[in-house]
Design a protein around this motif. Structure first.
Motif, PDB file in Angstrom:
ATOM      1  N   ARG A  25       0.846  -1.200   0.000  1.00 51.85           N
ATOM      2  CA  ARG A  25       0.000   0.000   0.000  1.00 51.85           C
ATOM      3  C   ARG A  25       0.876   1.243   0.000  1.00 51.85           C
ATOM      4  O   ARG A  25       2.036   1.212   0.394  1.00 51.85           O
ATOM      5  CB  ARG A  25      -0.930  -0.035   1.211  1.00 51.85           C
ATOM      6  CG  ARG A  25      -1.860  -1.261   1.129  1.00 51.85           C
ATOM      7  CD  ARG A  25      -2.782  -1.373   2.273  1.00 51.85           C
ATOM      8  NE  ARG A  25      -3.724  -0.266   2.248  1.00 51.85           N
ATOM      9  CZ  ARG A  25      -4.496   0.060   3.262  1.00 51.85           C
ATOM     10  NH1 ARG A  25      -4.437  -0.632   4.381  1.00 51.85           N
ATOM     11  NH2 ARG A  25      -5.323   1.067   3.179  1.00 51.85           N
ATOM     12  N   GLN A  59      -9.108   0.639  -1.053  1.00 51.89           N
ATOM     13  CA  GLN A  59      -7.695   0.321  -0.869  1.00 51.89           C
ATOM     14  C   GLN A  59      -7.048   0.151  -2.243  1.00 51.89           C
ATOM     15  O   GLN A  59      -7.656  -0.426  -3.149  1.00 51.89           O
ATOM     16  CB  GLN A  59      -7.520  -0.979  -0.090  1.00 51.89           C
ATOM     17  CG  GLN A  59      -7.946  -0.898   1.345  1.00 51.89           C
ATOM     18  CD  GLN A  59      -7.664  -2.205   2.077  1.00 51.89           C
ATOM     19  OE1 GLN A  59      -6.814  -2.990   1.678  1.00 51.89           O
ATOM     20  NE2 GLN A  59      -8.399  -2.427   3.149  1.00 51.89           N
ATOM     21  N   ARG A  80      -3.500  -1.276  -3.932  1.00 50.45           N
ATOM     22  CA  ARG A  80      -2.288  -2.056  -3.656  1.00 50.45           C
ATOM     23  C   ARG A  80      -1.438  -2.109  -4.918  1.00 50.45           C
ATOM     24  O   ARG A  80      -1.956  -2.147  -6.032  1.00 50.45           O
ATOM     25  CB  ARG A  80      -2.644  -3.462  -3.207  1.00 50.45           C
ATOM     26  CG  ARG A  80      -3.381  -3.416  -1.884  1.00 50.45           C
ATOM     27  CD  ARG A  80      -3.389  -4.719  -1.192  1.00 50.45           C
ATOM     28  NE  ARG A  80      -4.058  -4.537   0.098  1.00 50.45           N
ATOM     29  CZ  ARG A  80      -4.484  -5.512   0.834  1.00 50.45           C
ATOM     30  NH1 ARG A  80      -4.318  -6.744   0.439  1.00 50.45           N
ATOM     31  NH2 ARG A  80      -5.067  -5.269   1.978  1.00 50.45           N
TER      32      ARG A  80
END
Length: 116
Positions: A37, A77, A79
């Motif tokens: 991340r 999120q 990644r």
């Protein structure tokens, strides 16, 4: 085997330009060490700004060296990970990293002499 003097020279020069940009090596190393991340990259790359980290990740993604995955959670999120080509590049850079470490001995070896 191709050499840097063959017809591949423009491709080779483009690769050198990309990996020679400030912080690109650090981003690739962080990805190779498992950073996923944005905050993880920022935590392991001391001194890089958010803007520059974002720029390098985008450049590496555009070059096909980093893969970006969006996970639809709240909050969303994002990644990042090395692509197979990115992993191959990191593997190819290992001998260069070892060469560099050997040159940076206690006497300041490895410094490029000035041309004055």
């Amino acid at each position: 085997m191709d050499s840097i003097h063959d017809d591949t020279c423009p491709s080779f020069e483009g690769t050198l330009e990309l990996i020679g940009r400030r912080w690109t090596g650090s981003v690739l190393q962080a990805a190779d060490r498992g950073a996923r991340r944005f905050g993880e990259y920022r935590a392991v790359i001391d001194g890089i700004s958010d803007r520059l980290l974002s720029q390098r990740l985008k450049e590496l993604e555009a070059a096909g060296l980093i893969e970006r995955t969006i996970i639809p959670t709240t909050p969303v999120q994002v990644r990042y990970r090395l692509s197979p080509d990115g992993q191959a590049l990191v593997d190819a850079l290992q001998p260069l990293a070892q060469w560099s470490m050997r040159r940076s001995g206690p006497r300041g070896a490895g410094r490029v002499p000035s041309s004055t």
